[in-house]
Design an enzyme around this catalytic site. Structure first.
Site, PDB file in Angstrom:
ATOM      1  CG  HIS A   1      15.822  -0.814 -21.692  1.00 47.74           C
ATOM      2  ND1 HIS A   1      15.786   0.556 -21.670  1.00 47.74           N
ATOM      3  CD2 HIS A   1      16.996  -1.191 -21.590  1.00 47.74           C
ATOM      4  CE1 HIS A   1      16.979   1.015 -21.474  1.00 47.74           C
ATOM      5  NE2 HIS A   1      17.813   0.143 -21.362  1.00 47.74           N
TER       6      HIS A   1
ATOM      7  CB  CYS B   1      11.188   4.782 -19.399  1.00 41.33           C
ATOM      8  SG  CYS B   1      11.386   3.480 -20.504  1.00 41.33           S
TER       9      CYS B   1
END
Length: 264
Positions: free
Chosen positions: A157, A257
């Protein structure tokens, strides 16, 4: 944010996840609460969504929505194990009065792959978010999008390889930190052109999830192991704030996150 009440490593959808190694929901909750309370001590408001059984990765709230100027673009996960999370977050937005909400048609893992700089939306692709989702984000959110290609599966990511230190204002450019080796050659040239004064992270910074940080423009919340990166940020005038995310990192997550940033 979402408390990791049901945290576990039951499957492997990124290189950090190893179901054969024990993971403790109790320890994950303690680390998450310290992260949440750190934000509150720094003066931020933290909203929480109720965790759901059977969704051990729901703690990683960044992957479930992108909010800019009150417009919400929801998420659509690549891994079937996480797909149900998107609907829970959609309901949360509706229940909390967000009316300008669009659920994506393309795979889009939200702030996992989208980073707002105050003027541009940096958009990652290569492992999770579809390239076509970048155009969809531009259309829905009404902001210019710059695509960046990730090439190292450990940094699957964008938020594992880049974070925004300070958003752009009318008088100052955005400041970012990133890990050069995570990006394709062309994307790295784009980053160096856009952000010539960026902090370029080392291998050690990236491996402890130092780039999975959250900055409010002054305070930078980052993993306790990322002291070398923190020292360089302090030289730039930022205040590093360290938290232990060692249990959450077993699932490939860190401070960012766990944190969806809502820009109303």
């Amino acid at each position: 944010m979402c408390e990791p009440r049901y945290f576990a490593v039951e499957y492997s959808i990124n290189p950090w996840m190893d179901p054969s190694k024990p993971a403790s929901a109790e320890r994950a909750v303690a680390q998450w609460r310290e992260l949440r309370d750190t934000y509150r001590r720094l003066g931020h408001t933290v909203d929480e969504i109720t965790p759901q059984p059977g969704l051990p990765d729901m703690v990683f709230a960044a992957n479930s929505g992108t909010v800019i100027d009150g417009r919400v673009l929801g998420s659509r996960f690549r891994a079937p194990q996480r797909a149900a999370e998107a609907e829970h977050f959609r309901r949360w937005f509706v229940e909390h009065g967000y009316r300008d909400l669009t659920m994506p048609s393309k795979i889009n893992e939200a702030e996992g792959d989208f980073a707002w700089t105050g003027r541009l939306l940096l958009a990652g692709t290569g492992f999770r978010t579809d390239p076509e989702a970048h155009a969809e984000a531009q259309e829905v959110l009404g902001v210019p999008v710059v695509s960046l290609r990730l090439i190292d599966p450990k940094y699957y990511h964008l938020d594992t390889a880049l974070f925004v230190l300070a958003e752009a204002t009318d008088s100052t450019p955005a400041q970012v930190a990133y890990y050069p080796a995570a990006f394709s050659a062309g994307s790295l040239r784009v980053l160096r052109r856009l952000f010539p004064d960026a902090v370029e992270a080392t291998d050690a910074d990236a491996e402890c999830f130092g780039l999975n940080a959250v900055s409010d423009g002054r305070n930078v919340v980052l993993p306790v192991e990322a002291t070398a990166l923190g020292d360089r940020l302090a030289e730039r005038g930022y205040e590093p704030v360290y938290v232990d995310i060692s249990e959450l990192r077993k699932a490939g997550g860190g401070p960012k996150c766990c944190t969806m940033e809502i820009r109303k």
